[in-house]
Scaffold this active site. Structure first.
Site, PDB file in Angstrom:
ATOM      1  N   HIS A 179     -38.976  -7.197  10.515  1.00 42.16           N
ATOM      2  CA  HIS A 179     -40.115  -6.821  11.595  1.00 42.16           C
ATOM      3  C   HIS A 179     -39.583  -5.699  12.253  1.00 42.16           C
ATOM      4  O   HIS A 179     -38.760  -5.420  13.307  1.00 42.16           O
ATOM      5  CB  HIS A 179     -40.743  -7.647  12.373  1.00 42.16           C
ATOM      6  CG  HIS A 179     -42.014  -7.332  13.030  1.00 42.16           C
ATOM      7  ND1 HIS A 179     -42.316  -5.912  13.166  1.00 42.16           N
ATOM      8  CD2 HIS A 179     -42.862  -8.079  13.762  1.00 42.16           C
ATOM      9  CE1 HIS A 179     -43.541  -5.962  13.812  1.00 42.16           C
ATOM     10  NE2 HIS A 179     -43.920  -7.400  13.964  1.00 42.16           N
ATOM     11  N   ASN A 182     -44.076  -1.970  15.619  1.00 45.74           N
ATOM     12  CA  ASN A 182     -45.129  -2.647  16.598  1.00 45.74           C
ATOM     13  C   ASN A 182     -44.321  -2.626  18.118  1.00 45.74           C
ATOM     14  O   ASN A 182     -44.898  -3.590  18.828  1.00 45.74           O
ATOM     15  CB  ASN A 182     -45.709  -3.866  16.365  1.00 45.74           C
ATOM     16  CG  ASN A 182     -46.663  -3.671  15.250  1.00 45.74           C
ATOM     17  OD1 ASN A 182     -47.092  -2.399  14.815  1.00 45.74           O
ATOM     18  ND2 ASN A 182     -47.193  -4.761  14.623  1.00 45.74           N
ATOM     19  N   ASN A 239     -47.426  -1.713  21.938  1.00 46.73           N
ATOM     20  CA  ASN A 239     -46.478  -2.281  22.754  1.00 46.73           C
ATOM     21  C   ASN A 239     -45.762  -1.289  23.757  1.00 46.73           C
ATOM     22  O   ASN A 239     -44.336  -1.388  24.167  1.00 46.73           O
ATOM     23  CB  ASN A 239     -45.489  -3.350  22.183  1.00 46.73           C
ATOM     24  CG  ASN A 239     -46.156  -4.779  22.007  1.00 46.73           C
ATOM     25  OD1 ASN A 239     -46.881  -5.123  22.914  1.00 46.73           O
ATOM     26  ND2 ASN A 239     -46.114  -5.157  20.896  1.00 46.73           N
TER      27      ASN A 239
HETATM   28  C1  8OZ Z   1     -50.521  -9.869  18.066  1.00 45.38           C
HETATM   29  C2  8OZ Z   1     -50.038 -10.692  19.177  1.00 45.38           C
HETATM   30  C3  8OZ Z   1     -48.938 -11.150  19.233  1.00 45.38           C
HETATM   31  C4  8OZ Z   1     -47.844 -10.585  18.475  1.00 45.38           C
HETATM   32  C5  8OZ Z   1     -47.194  -7.583  16.183  1.00 45.38           C
HETATM   33  C6  8OZ Z   1     -46.274  -9.868  15.982  1.00 45.38           C
HETATM   34  O1  8OZ Z   1     -48.093  -7.002  16.440  1.00 45.38           O
HETATM   35  C7  8OZ Z   1     -47.217  -8.983  16.417  1.00 45.38           C
HETATM   36  C8  8OZ Z   1     -47.865  -9.594  17.282  1.00 45.38           C
HETATM   37  C9  8OZ Z   1     -49.604  -9.390  17.299  1.00 45.38           C
HETATM   38  O2  8OZ Z   1     -46.589  -7.398  15.072  1.00 45.38           O
END
Ligand code: 8OZ
Length: 364
Positions: A179, A182, A239
């Site tokens: 990952h 985000n 974020n």
């Molecule tokens: C929504 C709420 C919490 C985490 C991401 C892992 O946006 C998330 C996530 C999405 O990649």
């Protein structure tokens, strides 16, 4: 099936795996792991089993360590109970003939002291708080101010990724997705809006790529490159992570991933969750700079998916919210059947309601 969408149901060879169709279940945080162990449970296995007709599933983001957790009740992959729990999930999906990759996740600064070991500050590239909220057992809360990782501490975090990747293998996954999207830890190193470091992990593009590529290489020390992908969101402000010149960072990153022979990149085109046209970025050029497969994501509809595949602009399309509400999304897209609407109130936390109780067509 309706003839117009045939391409969506054509097989695709991803690395050494044969996917029966071009439809990927995107990673979706659902916050329903067992609350005491953060291990997946039978309900989670049932949820993934219901969705096993996807060409492949990418699991919800899975923290590689307690430090890597940022939201309450998300699953981990750093201890034996969690490996056992994930084994139930992979077995269920494999029994239905599906394929499943685990998404390896460290949230970095998108966390809260209440979730961290000994109530410590979360870690990040730099000691700058994100202007966002997280979910705790008590409800929403602003994320905590992080501390910057020490230079000589970064190898320990990389090692946490390696261990979790090895755990994913033992849990029976078909592969892993790193990952890198985000605004989580890897993105916090990539993007200059967050990374203010002056050591070898910050400043120049080469330095900002160092930690992400160390993570990739650690994962490649336990998995064949044909079984490793990476998710990226070059222009998403999710974020609170942005870069002043995303093409200068993400083109060299993807070229480095291509040299390593990764199976795929999974790209959030635009702002996570939409809109798609948030900032200029040549996603087709990014795709052409990569030798492996390109999974496109973000607000794809059936029509846009077909158009994109037919134009040769992606190999696979990942659907998120549609998979929450439609366990048999593949069948529904095949028949061009009506889709259940997802209920945002049951996205995160809770039980079977809004999780495993969305009806399939043949339930009626
Ligand atoms: C929504 C709420 C919490 C985490 C991401 C892992 O946006 C998330 C996530 C999405 O990649």
């Amino acid at each position: 099936m309706t003839a117009d969408a045939e391409i969506l149901f054509s097989p695709f060879t991803l690395g050494d795996l044969r996917l029966p169709n071009r439809i990927v279940m995107a990673p979706l945080t659902r916050s329903r792991a067992s609350r005491d162990t953060l291990a997946p449970n039978d309900l989670n296995a049932q949820y993934y089993r219901q969705r096993a007709s996807a060409g492949m599933i990418v699991t919800e983001a899975t923290q590689i360590s307690q430090e890597g957790q940022g939201y309450v009740w998300t699953p981990g992959l750093y201890d034996e109970a969690q490996v056992e729990g994930w084994r139930k999930v992979t077995q269920a999906v494999h029994e239905e003939g599906g394929l499943i990759f685990n998404q390896l996740w460290h949230v970095g600064r998108i966390s809260h002291v209440d979730l961290q070991p000994n109530g410590a500050a979360p870690v990040s590239s730099s000691a700058v708080a994100a202007r966002v909220e997280t979910f705790l057992a008590t409800g929403r809360a602003p994320v905590s101010t992080p501390r910057a990782l020490e230079t000589d501490e970064i190898a320990r975090v990389v090692e946490d990724y390696r261990k979790a990747a090895a755990n994913a293998k033992r849990a029976g996954f078909d592969g892993v997705e790193i990952h890198g999207a985000n605004g989580y830890l890897i993105d916090q190193f990539l993007k200059d809006g967050v990374n203010r470091r002056t050591d070898r992990y910050g400043g120049s593009v080469e330095n900002r790529l160092r930690f992400p590529l160390e993570v990739v290489d650690a994962v490649l020390s336990v998995w064949d490159r044909a079984r490793v992908g990476m998710r990226l969101s070059p222009v998403s402000p999710a974020n609170d992570a942005t870069d002043s010149a995303p093409e200068t960072v993400f083109f060299p990153l993807v070229e480095a991933l291509s040299r390593r022979g990764l199976a795929y990149i999974h790209v959030v085109e635009g702002a996570t969750g939409g809109p798609r046209d948030v900032a200029p970025f040549d996603f087709q050029k990014l795709r052409k700079s990569f030798g492996g497969a390109y999974i496109a994501n973000n607000a794809y509809t059936r029509a846009l998916a077909v158009e994109t595949l037919e134009a040769g602009r992606a190999d696979l399309i990942a659907f998120g919210k549609l998979f929450i509400a439609n366990p048999d999304l593949v069948e529904r897209l095949r028949e061009d059947a009506p889709l259940n609407a997802p209920n945002p109130e049951t996205f995160y936390g809770g039980d079977a309601k809004g999780y495993t109780d969305y009806p399939a067509l043949n339930d009626a």
